[in-house]
Scaffold this active site. Structure first.
Site, short mmCIF file in Angstrom:
data_model
loop_
_atom_site.label_atom_id
_atom_site.label_comp_id
_atom_site.label_asym_id
_atom_site.label_seq_id
_atom_site.Cartn_x
_atom_site.Cartn_y
_atom_site.Cartn_z
N TYR A 1 0.82 -1.21 0.00
CA TYR A 1 0.00 0.00 0.00
C TYR A 1 0.85 1.26 0.00
CZ TYR A 1 -4.18 -2.68 0.07
OH TYR A 1 -5.18 -3.53 -0.32
N HIS B 1 -5.96 -3.88 6.60
CA HIS B 1 -5.19 -4.78 5.73
C HIS B 1 -4.11 -5.54 6.51
CE1 HIS B 1 -7.04 -3.68 2.00
NE2 HIS B 1 -6.82 -2.41 2.18
#
Lengths: 738, 738
Positions: A255, A414
């Protein structure tokens, strides 16, 4: 008072000088810088990396331009429509670069034509149906994609705006860009300040577009947030809150490389249009730090380690990572290792900002490779919430070996429940492996390319990682809100010399069970590759089942113990927490030392452990997978029962196998055994025996287990007739047996 | 009277003129040819492929020479000793080349030192213990390896002999080479004439060594056999009997590329020393034919297809294949496709014989690639024992697609029971796959690198291949003696235009069950890659179970039917004939058309079949594998019950997926269905429906099923209102639906 506060207050107190000048022709750079890099490139007669990168882009783009342009309607993720809207902004971006550096009007016409078509249709498109918590756009099912579209479209527009008629500009700005800005800042204004990787795309897209269309108020919102205080939202707040003191991004490198793109784009735009804000020095150079942190996480093959939800293949060739390397070089410092890496990559980010990097690459005569130092990346605003540790071997003549340990934060939605998990990388591949996410990204037929159920039920579970699972449970009860409150406690990180080591505690991740993991990288003359010594100490309140998992790939070629294979049927290994996805393949018992050797690609890997009275279970994913969503992967588990236990293991990389040329050697490793000589709350002492060139040798590894001890503390451990004394966190003693 | 007879009689009647002249300094070439290629290479100032190949060899060899030389004792296959003896002859060979082309005395000294050490120790080494039917040597456990050693050692010796003292020569010839020749021709004389890939190494090694040491009688034996008649043994008999009329080698490409090395070496030696035998024209140019046949079997990535026992990775970079390409170019003709391939390989065989190839490569301006025409390689002395069919796509702008069908001989002891099996290769990978052999070659810890039990129980079984298995039995009852008496019957092979096709019968491989397979490669404008249409016709005497197997790799991304997954436990699929190695993963039923789509690397592959009332079983290897010898691989099986059946399928390659860049499109294929319109002993007619750019289209494929029909026969099939008429073996009709 720190530098970041000065900058911050300056902005806040003085507001924005929004005199938009001619230089806003380009969102993120100016004509002089274009001229400069073109002149440099021309001076090399087309032989440099910039010209090469441009040629590749031109070849790809010219091929794409043979197909008629298309602006379709709406579609799901992975659908033709979704992909086309995405490829359209990528095409505009490519055309903008080619127009600026190559000058052909065909590229300018393509951008114009696409933008005018979008302007004609955009407001007539309804919004997508909202299917999850992400607000829907008109082009895409979630506004994140729409923001990315806007960001690239606006940059492309800025490259051709000076060539457009007033009529064109009116259509594009009033029927496309301004309505988009309004959507993001008004209709979805409640979402605009969210501190998140999506949020940073929102502010970059709106900010860059607003600069391009001359919308002062929206530029202000993008930099300082809706409230204008620079604290609750906007680019400055995102920079301040998303990245830790070390630059590490809480969600992990996958990310991070996604978030770094808008950081780079918008920073360049601010640098160009508002140099007075000195954005690159903001918050103690947070942009530079976070670039370095991102790049330094990458594996020796350039892929990003799959810490948390992540693809196993995302890598530093990603545009964000390339932009980051260029910006670091231009704005922070000429890191030679970045030039080595760019040389290996073979192409650079095509903007004027890459000038310094291009010069360095073109002049670079060292080895083109990806090689980073050992680093410990602390988490939290002040580095107070654990860290991610990366040990790398130092020998420049050999491929990089690497050990990563996760002892930082959880990683929010996540995050994987894997505190103290490790991965090992050596000689070209990850051999103690992360599964990565449970997702077939952008594959329409796999749940539209979204995260699959198996991401939760397998990929994020503790057992899916290389560490100890207690009582077949997941860390923090698979509660990510709870997990977000917890983090590892660093013990030590020693990165100098031939013995590097790191150690950390995780005492809150299981109820009433405390854990410490110490990982050593020993570069010994007798071994072709570093030995990895792994000491996983676990202290429970009562008897528990401890499963030490090794996720490997390849073929088991040897064990030194008997095992019973499930020859006619395989049963699921457990009921929940990831165990429901494992089929048991075989099971054996450890008597004393256990060795498992496997072959992955061209290398053998051996795991040697001291486990007594343990079970070794070979397992494979595939159970409870009714839609065949999981990859079929292998692991073995050393299962021990007890309250306190030290898992003492060595990983040795050895030998060579090349089936094509039928060469093979070193199918057996040199390490014969590992033994725990002493183990207490104060310290552990283990002994590794090996044979090199027919000579028996041993290495003793001593480590402090006491969080209260530091580099000045002295330790003394008596083992039979021998007393081991050392000062500091750890020591190693190499001897040849008499 | 054919040419081969003339040559043959000439040799036999006239015997050998054994005047060994000075030119025997080199076993396989002369000083003039060395000068010629060195002059050519120098004329390019080191930029040509020869200089490049030499530089690479020098760098590798110089690295090896940093380690002290070692001549160890005896060891098992895969052991240090075994590997060292092997690497010693490779080192001598490299040094010989470097000495000849580079001139440094260090290389000459290395050869001399090794040969003298071997000469000193050889006769003091006992023979290995004999463990199987292969006679043992002193250096190696089987004489095959010892013959290879001798072959290379003798060639290396020939390169330095003129520089050695009489004392050195005496030691090397009398204590090493001559005892070796005696061992092979006297002690193991009973084995010397064996027509086999081992036999060709024996004659080449003895022949080359005998030329080098001046042993006329042994040269004679090597060429004409022990009896001297040129029929029962020796090089001429090997050439005459091992290779079929098309040049195909009965054991398959893996063993062919191994046998081609001694063919090339000894042919060059005979060409050099006995040009009067015109070896390259022997038996209608059998050497040239067999070279071409070998090279033309290779896959578009250069690997050899794993027909019969074979590694999946052996490839045309193997020394034998490289030597073969050079020799073909020098002695037969300047095939442009070989130059394209050598250019892709980047290096050539380092002998003077490569001069013509080097010139062609250095001047070559086309695409460097591996691209062969479609070929049907007949088996048997007169092409009467079936064939191996290779269809390749013709579009030079796209990667090669390839379909291979095996309808030739069985392949003796290394044969697989897989008549009518196919493999499909497209866009860079094999997607209908061969398992290859059950063996971890040279991996000491896997049964000494030898063939594993699982080679028989899985790899050679019918179910391990892409074809129909009847009643869970193996073809020819897994009796290779029986299988060797049988072979496929070619029906047609059509290789021109956009529709290529091949068809063959196998009527004896199952009792009372006759089979015909027809494979079509359709290069249609609407498809990025060729469509493969597969019609597998099977006629049984009574009801049987027919299992049509597809061995794939990757992830199933979509099916158009429901299936029930074995979520908690997996059971073995059958009891024997390979089925005991398969775990059942899931099972579904076919209603009408069934589609399975899977993702392998960057491509989607779809299989569309017409099966009604069938079961589709997803399975994975791993059952009954107590030592983890098998790779874990996937397949699915379409199971039908009946007496007569036509399996009608299409394979479509589509879309694109790149996880690293997160690009994906075309996860669904264009083909919607396949239907059998008519099916009889005379002909089959099938209809494939697909959609391209939103337009519905169909292709009808008609094929003759009658072995008595030929290219002039006319066929007529009525389907409802439509009459399909064609002349010849097959036709296709493309239409757009109204």
């Amino acid at each position: 008072m720190s530098f970041c506060i000065i900058i911050y207050n300056y902005n806040y107190n003085n507001g924005l000088d929004m005199t938009l000048t001619e230089k806003t022709t380009f969102a993120t750079f100016n004509q002089a810088s274009i001229n400069e890099i073109v002149d440099y490139s021309n001076s090399l007669n087309g032989s440099g990396i910039f010209a090469h990168s441009l040629q590749l882009l031109k070849a790809e783009t010219d091929t794409l331009l043979k197909t008629p342009l298309d602006v379709p309607g709406q579609g799901e993720a992975g659908s033709y429509e979704h992909n086309k809207h995405k490829s359209n902004y990528e095409l505009m971006d490519a055309c903008a670069k080619l127009y600026l550096f190559n000058g052909s009007s065909e590229y300018r016409d393509t951008i114009r034509s696409l933008l005018l078509t979008y302007a004609e249709r955009y407001l007539n498109m309804p919004f997508h149906e909202q299917k999850n918590t992400n607000p829907p756009g008109r082009l895409f099912h979630q506004i994140l994609n729409e923001q990315m579209w806007l960001c690239y479209a606006a940059m492309s527009y800025s490259a051709i705006k000076s060539t457009l008629s007033a009529e064109d500009i009116d259509a594009i700005e009033n029927r496309l860009f301004k309505p988009m800005i309004e959507m993001f800042t008004v209709l979805y204004g409640h979402d605009f300040d969210r501190i998140h990787n999506h949020g940073i795309w929102a502010v970059a897209a709106v900010g860059i577009c607003a600069i391009t269309v001359g919308d002062t108020e929206s530029v202000r919102k993008s930099i300082f947030g809706m409230a204008g205080d620079g604290e609750k939202g906007g680019f400055l707040a995102q920079l301040a809150k998303l990245f830790s003191a070390s630059g590490y991004y809480i969600e992990g490198p996958y990310y991070h490389r996604f978030a770094i793109r808008p950081v780079c784009f918008f920073a360049e735009a601010i640098h160009e249009h508002y140099p007075e804000y000195d954005i690159y020095n903001y918050k103690d150079q947070v942009i530079g730090k976070t670039i370095k942190a991102l790049i330094y996480t990458s594996n020796p093959d350039g892929t990003f380690p799959a810490l948390n939800d992540a693809s196993r293949t995302m890598n530093i060739d990603d545009e964000g990572a390339k932009a980051a390397i260029s910006i670091y070089f231009a704005r922070y410092g000429k890191e030679e290792s970045f030039a080595a890496t760019a040389k290996k990559q073979g192409t650079v980010w095509l903007t004027p900002c890459s000038l310094e990097l291009c010069k360095a690459v073109d002049a670079f005569e060292g080895k083109a490779e990806v090689r980073w130092p050992s680093v410990e990346l602390f988490e939290g605003d002040h580095g107070e919430r654990g860290a991610q540790g990366f040990l790398r071997s130092a020998n420049p003549d050999k491929p990089v070996s690497q050990a990563i340990m996760a002892y930082g934060q959880h990683g929010m939605g996540h995050g994987h429940f894997d505190a103290l998990s490790i991965t090992l990388f050596g000689d070209g591949h990850e051999y103690l492996r992360e599964y990565g996410y449970g997702r077939w990204v952008n594959v329409e037929t796999k749940f539209g390319g979204r995260y699959l159920d198996e991401n939760k039920t397998w990929a994020r579970q503790t057992i899916a990682h290389n560490l100890v699972t207690v009582d077949e449970q997941c860390q923090n009860h698979f509660d990510h809100k709870l997990a977000d409150t917890r983090f590892g406690k660093p013990h030590f990180f020693l990165k100098d010399g031939n013995v590097q080591a790191m150690s950390a505690f995780a005492n809150e991740h299981y109820d009433e069970v405390e854990m410490q993991r110490s990982v050593f990288m020993l570069e010994l003359e007798d071994f072709d590759q570093p030995l990895i010594v792994d000491l996983f100490k676990i202290d429970g309140d009562k008897e528990h089942q401890y499963d030490y998992a090794v996720h490997y790939k390849g073929q088991v070629t040897n064990t030194n113990f008997e095992y019973q294979s499930k020859v006619y049927e395989r049963h699921v290994l457990g009921k929940a927490n990831g165990y429901q996805h494992l089929f048991e393949k075989a099971r054996g018992k450890t008597e004393d030392n256990a060795i498992v050797t496997w072959l992955q690609d061209q290398r053998f890997h051996s795991w040697i452990t001291s486990g007594k009275d343990g079970q070794i279970i070979f397992a494979q994913t595939g159970a409870n997978d009714p839609s065949m969503n999981l990859r079929s992967e292998d692991c073995f588990i050393l299962r021990q029962f007890g309250s306190d236990h030290l898992f003492a293991s060595v990983f040795e990389t050895h030998g060579f196998f090349d089936e094509g040329s039928e060469r093979c050697n070193g199918a057996y490793g040199q390490v014969k055994s590992i033994a725990v000589l002493s183990h207490s709350d104060d310290a552990s002492v283990v002994e590794i025996k090996y044979t090199a060139q027919g000579v028996n040798k041993k290495v003793v590894v001593c480590v402090s287990n006491d969080a209260g001890k530091d580099e000045n503390s002295s330790h003394e451990v008596k083992v039979a007739e021998t007393t081991y004394q050392w000062t500091g966190y750890m020591t190693t003693i190499l001897t040849t047996e008499g």
